[in-house]
Design a protein around this motif. Structure first.
Motif, PDB file in Angstrom:
ATOM      1  N   VAL A  45       0.850  -1.201   0.000  1.00  0.00           N
ATOM      2  CA  VAL A  45       0.000   0.000   0.000  1.00  0.00           C
ATOM      3  C   VAL A  45       0.880   1.243   0.000  1.00  0.00           C
ATOM      4  O   VAL A  45       2.005   1.227   0.516  1.00  0.00           O
ATOM      5  CB  VAL A  45      -0.961   0.050   1.225  1.00  0.00           C
ATOM      6  CG1 VAL A  45      -2.135  -0.881   1.029  1.00  0.00           C
ATOM      7  CG2 VAL A  45      -0.238  -0.249   2.536  1.00  0.00           C
ATOM      8  N   TYR A  46       0.324   2.289  -0.592  1.00  0.00           N
ATOM      9  CA  TYR A  46       1.008   3.580  -0.669  1.00  0.00           C
ATOM     10  C   TYR A  46       0.202   4.552   0.192  1.00  0.00           C
ATOM     11  O   TYR A  46      -0.888   4.985  -0.190  1.00  0.00           O
ATOM     12  CB  TYR A  46       1.049   4.042  -2.126  1.00  0.00           C
ATOM     13  CG  TYR A  46       1.841   5.286  -2.382  1.00  0.00           C
ATOM     14  CD1 TYR A  46       3.228   5.243  -2.497  1.00  0.00           C
ATOM     15  CD2 TYR A  46       1.214   6.518  -2.537  1.00  0.00           C
ATOM     16  CE1 TYR A  46       3.969   6.394  -2.765  1.00  0.00           C
ATOM     17  CE2 TYR A  46       1.943   7.667  -2.803  1.00  0.00           C
ATOM     18  CZ  TYR A  46       3.315   7.594  -2.911  1.00  0.00           C
ATOM     19  OH  TYR A  46       4.043   8.730  -3.188  1.00  0.00           O
ATOM     20  N   VAL A  47       0.735   4.841   1.365  1.00  0.00           N
ATOM     21  CA  VAL A  47      -0.039   5.525   2.409  1.00  0.00           C
ATOM     22  C   VAL A  47       0.234   7.035   2.405  1.00  0.00           C
ATOM     23  O   VAL A  47       1.377   7.463   2.190  1.00  0.00           O
ATOM     24  CB  VAL A  47       0.343   4.926   3.787  1.00  0.00           C
ATOM     25  CG1 VAL A  47      -0.480   5.554   4.900  1.00  0.00           C
ATOM     26  CG2 VAL A  47       0.169   3.416   3.785  1.00  0.00           C
ATOM     27  N   ASN A  48      -0.810   7.806   2.676  1.00  0.00           N
ATOM     28  CA  ASN A  48      -0.674   9.268   2.843  1.00  0.00           C
ATOM     29  C   ASN A  48      -0.208   9.992   1.581  1.00  0.00           C
ATOM     30  O   ASN A  48       0.492  11.009   1.662  1.00  0.00           O
ATOM     31  CB  ASN A  48       0.272   9.596   4.006  1.00  0.00           C
ATOM     32  CG  ASN A  48      -0.335   9.312   5.367  1.00  0.00           C
ATOM     33  OD1 ASN A  48      -1.525   9.517   5.577  1.00  0.00           O
ATOM     34  ND2 ASN A  48       0.479   8.840   6.301  1.00  0.00           N
ATOM     35  N   GLY A  49      -0.603   9.465   0.423  1.00  0.00           N
ATOM     36  CA  GLY A  49      -0.300  10.160  -0.827  1.00  0.00           C
ATOM     37  C   GLY A  49      -1.470  11.039  -1.249  1.00  0.00           C
ATOM     38  O   GLY A  49      -2.288  11.453  -0.407  1.00  0.00           O
ATOM     39  N   SER A  50      -1.567  11.275  -2.551  1.00  0.00           N
ATOM     40  CA  SER A  50      -2.671  12.099  -3.065  1.00  0.00           C
ATOM     41  C   SER A  50      -3.999  11.510  -2.610  1.00  0.00           C
ATOM     42  O   SER A  50      -4.874  12.225  -2.093  1.00  0.00           O
ATOM     43  CB  SER A  50      -2.679  12.123  -4.599  1.00  0.00           C
ATOM     44  OG  SER A  50      -1.393  12.174  -5.132  1.00  0.00           O
ATOM     45  N   SER A  51      -4.158  10.206  -2.807  1.00  0.00           N
ATOM     46  CA  SER A  51      -5.420   9.524  -2.464  1.00  0.00           C
ATOM     47  C   SER A  51      -5.670   9.517  -0.964  1.00  0.00           C
ATOM     48  O   SER A  51      -6.804   9.362  -0.524  1.00  0.00           O
ATOM     49  CB  SER A  51      -5.395   8.081  -2.951  1.00  0.00           C
ATOM     50  OG  SER A  51      -5.029   8.031  -4.297  1.00  0.00           O
ATOM     51  N   GLY A  52      -4.610   9.667  -0.191  1.00  0.00           N
ATOM     52  CA  GLY A  52      -4.748   9.773   1.261  1.00  0.00           C
ATOM     53  C   GLY A  52      -5.082  11.191   1.678  1.00  0.00           C
ATOM     54  O   GLY A  52      -5.142  11.491   2.870  1.00  0.00           O
ATOM     55  N   GLU A  53      -5.302  12.068   0.669  1.00  0.00           N
ATOM     56  CA  GLU A  53      -5.649  13.480   0.917  1.00  0.00           C
ATOM     57  C   GLU A  53      -4.581  14.148   1.782  1.00  0.00           C
ATOM     58  O   GLU A  53      -4.888  14.978   2.658  1.00  0.00           O
ATOM     59  CB  GLU A  53      -7.051  13.585   1.545  1.00  0.00           C
ATOM     60  CG  GLU A  53      -8.121  12.948   0.651  1.00  0.00           C
ATOM     61  CD  GLU A  53      -9.522  12.866   1.289  1.00  0.00           C
ATOM     62  OE1 GLU A  53      -9.896  13.782   2.036  1.00  0.00           O
ATOM     63  OE2 GLU A  53     -10.219  11.874   1.025  1.00  0.00           O
ATOM     64  N   CYS A  54      -3.323  13.785   1.534  1.00  0.00           N
ATOM     65  CA  CYS A  54      -2.246  14.203   2.439  1.00  0.00           C
ATOM     66  C   CYS A  54      -2.147  15.704   2.590  1.00  0.00           C
ATOM     67  O   CYS A  54      -1.796  16.195   3.654  1.00  0.00           O
ATOM     68  CB  CYS A  54      -0.906  13.626   1.982  1.00  0.00           C
ATOM     69  SG  CYS A  54      -0.230  14.374   0.484  1.00  0.00           S
ATOM     70  N   THR A  70       3.825  -4.639   1.666  1.00  0.00           N
ATOM     71  CA  THR A  70       4.909  -3.672   1.603  1.00  0.00           C
ATOM     72  C   THR A  70       4.290  -2.301   1.858  1.00  0.00           C
ATOM     73  O   THR A  70       3.260  -1.971   1.267  1.00  0.00           O
ATOM     74  CB  THR A  70       5.555  -3.715   0.194  1.00  0.00           C
ATOM     75  OG1 THR A  70       6.158  -5.001   0.026  1.00  0.00           O
ATOM     76  CG2 THR A  70       6.593  -2.622   0.017  1.00  0.00           C
ATOM     77  N   VAL A  71       4.891  -1.529   2.735  1.00  0.00           N
ATOM     78  CA  VAL A  71       4.315  -0.216   3.062  1.00  0.00           C
ATOM     79  C   VAL A  71       5.245   0.909   2.618  1.00  0.00           C
ATOM     80  O   VAL A  71       6.395   0.994   3.046  1.00  0.00           O
ATOM     81  CB  VAL A  71       4.016  -0.093   4.572  1.00  0.00           C
ATOM     82  CG1 VAL A  71       3.487   1.311   4.892  1.00  0.00           C
ATOM     83  CG2 VAL A  71       2.998  -1.149   5.010  1.00  0.00           C
ATOM     84  N   ILE A  72       4.710   1.738   1.724  1.00  0.00           N
ATOM     85  CA  ILE A  72       5.412   2.944   1.286  1.00  0.00           C
ATOM     86  C   ILE A  72       4.633   4.115   1.868  1.00  0.00           C
ATOM     87  O   ILE A  72       3.412   4.206   1.693  1.00  0.00           O
ATOM     88  CB  ILE A  72       5.442   3.051  -0.260  1.00  0.00           C
ATOM     89  CG1 ILE A  72       6.069   1.798  -0.879  1.00  0.00           C
ATOM     90  CG2 ILE A  72       6.178   4.322  -0.691  1.00  0.00           C
ATOM     91  CD1 ILE A  72       5.910   1.713  -2.406  1.00  0.00           C
ATOM     92  N   ASN A  73       5.317   4.998   2.579  1.00  0.00           N
ATOM     93  CA  ASN A  73       4.623   6.115   3.209  1.00  0.00           C
ATOM     94  C   ASN A  73       5.071   7.436   2.595  1.00  0.00           C
ATOM     95  O   ASN A  73       6.254   7.775   2.626  1.00  0.00           O
ATOM     96  CB  ASN A  73       4.923   6.114   4.717  1.00  0.00           C
ATOM     97  CG  ASN A  73       4.161   7.194   5.457  1.00  0.00           C
ATOM     98  OD1 ASN A  73       2.975   7.396   5.222  1.00  0.00           O
ATOM     99  ND2 ASN A  73       4.830   7.899   6.334  1.00  0.00           N
ATOM    100  N   HIS A  74       4.106   8.153   2.038  1.00  0.00           N
ATOM    101  CA  HIS A  74       4.434   9.466   1.476  1.00  0.00           C
ATOM    102  C   HIS A  74       4.548  10.476   2.622  1.00  0.00           C
ATOM    103  O   HIS A  74       3.611  10.608   3.420  1.00  0.00           O
ATOM    104  CB  HIS A  74       3.352   9.898   0.471  1.00  0.00           C
ATOM    105  CG  HIS A  74       3.595  11.262  -0.067  1.00  0.00           C
ATOM    106  ND1 HIS A  74       2.931  12.372   0.389  1.00  0.00           N
ATOM    107  CD2 HIS A  74       4.490  11.696  -0.984  1.00  0.00           C
ATOM    108  CE1 HIS A  74       3.394  13.432  -0.248  1.00  0.00           C
ATOM    109  NE2 HIS A  74       4.339  13.051  -1.086  1.00  0.00           N
ATOM    110  N   ILE A  75       5.676  11.163   2.700  1.00  0.00           N
ATOM    111  CA  ILE A  75       5.926  12.021   3.874  1.00  0.00           C
ATOM    112  C   ILE A  75       6.037  13.506   3.556  1.00  0.00           C
ATOM    113  O   ILE A  75       6.195  14.321   4.461  1.00  0.00           O
ATOM    114  CB  ILE A  75       7.198  11.565   4.637  1.00  0.00           C
ATOM    115  CG1 ILE A  75       8.421  11.419   3.706  1.00  0.00           C
ATOM    116  CG2 ILE A  75       6.970  10.223   5.322  1.00  0.00           C
ATOM    117  CD1 ILE A  75       9.203  12.626   3.457  1.00  0.00           C
TER     118      ILE A  75
END
Ligand SMILES: CC(=O)N[C@H](C=O)[C@@H](O)[C@H](O)[C@H](O)CO
Ligand SMILES: CC(=O)C(=O)O
Length: 304
Positions: free
Chosen positions: A44-53, A76-81
């Motif tokens: 999963v790609y967390v806190n990106g555009s779709s996460g409304e970051c 696998t966890v990718i976190n947009h920071i």
């Protein structure tokens, strides 16, 4: 040679999960994570555009990641920071490393048009706050207002944490350039879901996308078809997927609100709506969501 296998495959972008008051719901974050575990996606790609970051506070984004990590299973966890200021983004990078995410990712700085040396510094500052974590560059020029050049990508590869690019620009030619320059020691993620098949065929090793969550089975099926060389099947699925994406984006309200409604209809999964200034669904949009939900069910019947 780096082993990048854990990134290869279908990686849905994680949606913001709200309670009835519009606050981050830790329970719903865990429910959405479990949904993705059950669907057997790669990560999963967390806190990106779709996460409304860009509408989340630093604290919100920490709560989201902490709850994903609690129930991640083999994902696998990718976190947009990335944040608009380096300081907050470094705090999120360090927090992500403390939770042992697989990778962090960042868009370039937005609003002011900064020179490439400033963009490199911004990314390297983030990476320095997570020195033992892989770093992925997020290239999304149509929203960020600045594009990753091949020169800047070369400069960034001097940082040993950099493992590749999530490329959300529309030309698949950009993907090809980044694949050519990085070679096998780096990975390029396809961004535009409408071009999943094209991006993978031209060399993207994986895909990260905002609509995968509404129909993970269809993206997994396209991916498997590409890997087994059945390009015709992959393309046929992509055509139906693109009809679905056109439907999801045809409302008055925001696409993420539409996808969340589809998840309620097809999966019984309630993760709330969207945060302002994103626009909620109208009554007419709810009919569109029903139609999109049915298109997904039908496409799954047809192909899987
Ligand atoms: C511009 C944008 O947000 N791109 C996303 C990431 O690359 C995509 O996954 C889109 O959400 C998707 O292709 C739907 O248009
Ligand atoms: C859509 C996407 O890839 C993101 O959430 O950043």
């Amino acid at each position: 040679m780096r082993n990048l296998d854990k990134y290869k495959g279908v990686i849905p972008a994680f949606y913001a999960c709200y309670d009835e008051k519009g606050e981050i719901s830790p329970e719903r974050v865990r429910a959405l994570t479990e949904y993705f575990v059950d669907k057997k996606v790669r990560g999963v790609y967390v806190n990106g555009s779709s996460g409304e970051c860009i509408y989340q506070s630093v604290e919100d984004r920490k709560v989201v990641l902490e709850n994903v990590m609690k129930v991640r299973g083999d994902l696998t966890v990718i976190n947009h920071i990335a944040c608009n200021n380096t300081k907050d983004g470094m705090e999120l990078a360090a927090h992500a490393e403390s939770l042992k995410v697989d990778a962090i990712a960042a868009i370039p700085p937005i609003y002011f048009k900064l020179p490439e040396y400033a963009i490199a510094q911004y990314w390297n500052d983030y990476s320095s706050a997570a020195p033992n974590t892989d770093f992925i560059i997020y290239n999304i020029p149509q929203l960020a207002g600045v594009a990753l050049s091949r020169g800047l990508y070369a400069k960034m590869r001097e940082n040993k944490n950099v493992i590749g690019v999530k490329n959300s620009s529309m030309p698949t030619y950009d993907i090809q350039g980044f694949v050519r320059d990085g070679g096998d020691d780096y990975i390029v993620f396809n961004g535009p879901d409408e071009q999943f098949v094209s991006g993978r065929v031209i060399g993207a090793g994986a895909g990260i996308g905002g609509t995968y969550g509404a129909m993970p089975e269809l993206f997994l099926a396209m991916n498997e078809s590409i890997e087994s060389g059945d390009i015709k099947r992959a393309r046929d699925i992509q055509y139906d997927v693109n009809d679905i994406i056109e439907k999801l984006t045809s409302g008055h309200g925001n696409m993420y609100a539409m996808i969340k409604e589809v998840l309620r209809i097809n999966e019984g999964l309630d993760i709330g709506s969207v945060r302002k200034p994103l626009v909620e669904l109208t009554d007419a949009d709810k009919e569109i969501a029903k139609a999109a939900a049915k298109m997904i069910v039908d496409a799954k019947k047809k192909f899987i």
